[in-house]
Write an enzyme that holds these catalytic residues in place. Structure first.
Site, PDB file in Angstrom:
ATOM      1  CD  GLU A 163       3.973  -8.381 -13.247  1.00 35.66           C
ATOM      2  OE1 GLU A 163       4.723  -7.488 -12.829  1.00 35.66           O
ATOM      3  OE2 GLU A 163       2.877  -8.149 -13.793  1.00 35.66           O
TER       4      GLU A 163
ATOM      5  NE  ARG B 173       4.295   3.908 -16.610  1.00 35.48           N
ATOM      6  CZ  ARG B 173       4.518   2.888 -15.781  1.00 35.48           C
ATOM      7  NH1 ARG B 173       4.960   3.100 -14.554  1.00 35.48           N
ATOM      8  NH2 ARG B 173       4.307   1.646 -16.181  1.00 35.48           N
TER       9      ARG B 173
ATOM     10  CD  GLU C 120      -7.665   0.314  -9.056  1.00 37.88           C
ATOM     11  OE1 GLU C 120      -6.959   1.139  -8.487  1.00 37.88           O
ATOM     12  OE2 GLU C 120      -7.244  -0.379 -10.014  1.00 37.88           O
TER      13      GLU C 120
ATOM     14  CB  ALA D  18      -7.806  -6.150  -9.862  1.00 36.79           C
TER      15      ALA D  18
HETATM   16  P1  GTP Z   1       4.015  -1.590 -13.440  1.00 33.02           P
HETATM   17  O1  GTP Z   1       5.096  -0.694 -13.910  1.00 33.02           O
HETATM   18  O2  GTP Z   1       2.624  -1.065 -13.720  1.00 33.02           O
HETATM   19  O3  GTP Z   1       4.175  -2.975 -13.964  1.00 33.02           O
HETATM   20  O4  GTP Z   1       4.091  -1.631 -11.842  1.00 33.02           O
HETATM   21  P2  GTP Z   1       5.255  -2.137 -10.853  1.00 33.02           P
HETATM   22  O5  GTP Z   1       6.490  -2.460 -11.600  1.00 33.02           O
HETATM   23  O6  GTP Z   1       5.335  -1.169  -9.699  1.00 33.02           O
HETATM   24  O7  GTP Z   1       4.713  -3.523 -10.336  1.00 33.02           O
HETATM   25  P3  GTP Z   1       3.467  -3.885  -9.422  1.00 33.02           P
HETATM   26  O8  GTP Z   1       3.790  -5.225  -8.894  1.00 33.02           O
HETATM   27  O9  GTP Z   1       3.148  -2.834  -8.408  1.00 33.02           O
HETATM   28  O10 GTP Z   1       2.219  -3.963 -10.441  1.00 33.02           O
HETATM   29  C1  GTP Z   1       2.282  -4.693 -11.605  1.00 33.02           C
HETATM   30  C2  GTP Z   1       0.912  -4.995 -12.155  1.00 33.02           C
HETATM   31  O11 GTP Z   1      -0.002  -5.360 -11.132  1.00 33.02           O
HETATM   32  C3  GTP Z   1       0.200  -3.858 -12.858  1.00 33.02           C
HETATM   33  O12 GTP Z   1       0.615  -3.752 -14.179  1.00 33.02           O
HETATM   34  C4  GTP Z   1      -1.259  -4.306 -12.753  1.00 33.02           C
HETATM   35  O13 GTP Z   1      -1.542  -5.352 -13.668  1.00 33.02           O
HETATM   36  C5  GTP Z   1      -1.296  -4.887 -11.376  1.00 33.02           C
HETATM   37  N1  GTP Z   1      -1.616  -3.863 -10.368  1.00 33.02           N
HETATM   38  C6  GTP Z   1      -0.769  -3.324  -9.481  1.00 33.02           C
HETATM   39  N2  GTP Z   1      -1.382  -2.416  -8.710  1.00 33.02           N
HETATM   40  C7  GTP Z   1      -2.670  -2.368  -9.108  1.00 33.02           C
HETATM   41  C8  GTP Z   1      -3.818  -1.614  -8.697  1.00 33.02           C
HETATM   42  O14 GTP Z   1      -3.773  -0.780  -7.803  1.00 33.02           O
HETATM   43  N3  GTP Z   1      -4.971  -1.848  -9.376  1.00 33.02           N
HETATM   44  C9  GTP Z   1      -5.083  -2.760 -10.374  1.00 33.02           C
HETATM   45  N4  GTP Z   1      -6.262  -2.912 -10.967  1.00 33.02           N
HETATM   46  N5  GTP Z   1      -4.020  -3.474 -10.785  1.00 33.02           N
HETATM   47  C10 GTP Z   1      -2.827  -3.293 -10.186  1.00 33.02           C
HETATM   48 MG    MG Z   2       3.116  -4.167 -15.206  1.00 34.15          MG
END
Ligand code: GTP
Ligand code: MG
Length: 212
Positions: A140, A57, A155, A152
């Protein structure tokens, strides 16, 4: 495969270190009389399938060096707390420990995502001592309240089920539910404060949403 296990091993150790730190905080704070701020913790190691999916991705080559540098959430720890103030207390107690290096903070409580998602994300690095070297392992840490966690999880399930097209009505309803959960958190925080005392909340009132 044994290469992969070896690659993942330090992340497991990093998680174990953070786990111990949180266990110690929880147990010690429970003895202070104000109650344990941590409801539960959940460590998780990204699976090889989800590591390679994320690599694809974000366009990350499938070499260990690249994966190590670019995928920073291979080790993840979710910390679920009773109150919003507990979230910040635990975050502060963890990050002020001299061996924990805070790399990045994403405060989705102060600045919820447009969909209403709230949590405090910390990227920390923790030293792991191997037989012949020290490795700094990224973990993390996601801290949230029970209400945020409830939202969460649901969702996530809804998106999983409808992926990738969630109907607009459902999306709006979910965001409204997130704001309700935040209001509930605020009410519980006030009750908690009335019972135990403490300074007034420093956060903006719940319910607004500001894009990141
Ligand atoms: P990832 O590539 O998914 O890890 O996202 P990122 O690098 O943009 O980091 P971010 O801090 O936005 O989110 C990391 C993690 O937070 C995700 O893998 C989820 O576990 C959680 N998370 C973030 N946004 C959401 C959301 O909208 N809904 C839910 N359920 N979990 C979320
Ligand atoms: Mg993540």
């Amino acid at each position: 495969m044994s290469d992969l296990n070896h690659f993942l091993m330090v992340y497991r150790f990093g998680l174990a270190e953070i786990n111990t730190k949180l266990d110690i905080l929880a147990e010690e704070l429970a003895h202070h009389g104000t109650g344990n701020p941590i409801e539960h913790i959940r460590p998780r190691l990204k699976t090889p399938a989800s590591i390679s999916a994320k690599a694809r991705r974000i366009g990350c080559p499938l070499t260990y060096t690249d994966l190590r540098q670019r995928i920073r959430d291979i080790a993840g720890m979710r910390v679920v707390c009773g109150f919003v103030s507990d979230v910040y207390t635990v975050a502060e107690m963890l990050t002020r420990q001299p061996d924990v290096q805070l790399v990045l903070t994403k405060d989705y409580i102060q600045n919820p995502k447009p969909n209403g998602y709230r949590s405090l994300h910390l990227l920390v690095e923790i030293p792991v001592f191997m037989s012949d070297r020290m490795v700094s392992v990224p973990v993390e840490v996601q801290l949230r309240t029970v209400a945020m966690d409830f939202w969460a999880s649901l969702e996530h399930k809804i998106y999983y089920k409808h992926s990738p097209q969630v109907p607009a009505r459902l999306r709006d309803e979910l965001t409204a539910a997130a704001n309700d959960a935040a209001r509930l958190d605020e009410r519980m925080e006030l009750l908690h404060r009335e019972i135990h005392g403490g300074p007034p909340p420093v956060r903006p009132s719940a319910g607004h949403s500001s894009a990141r």
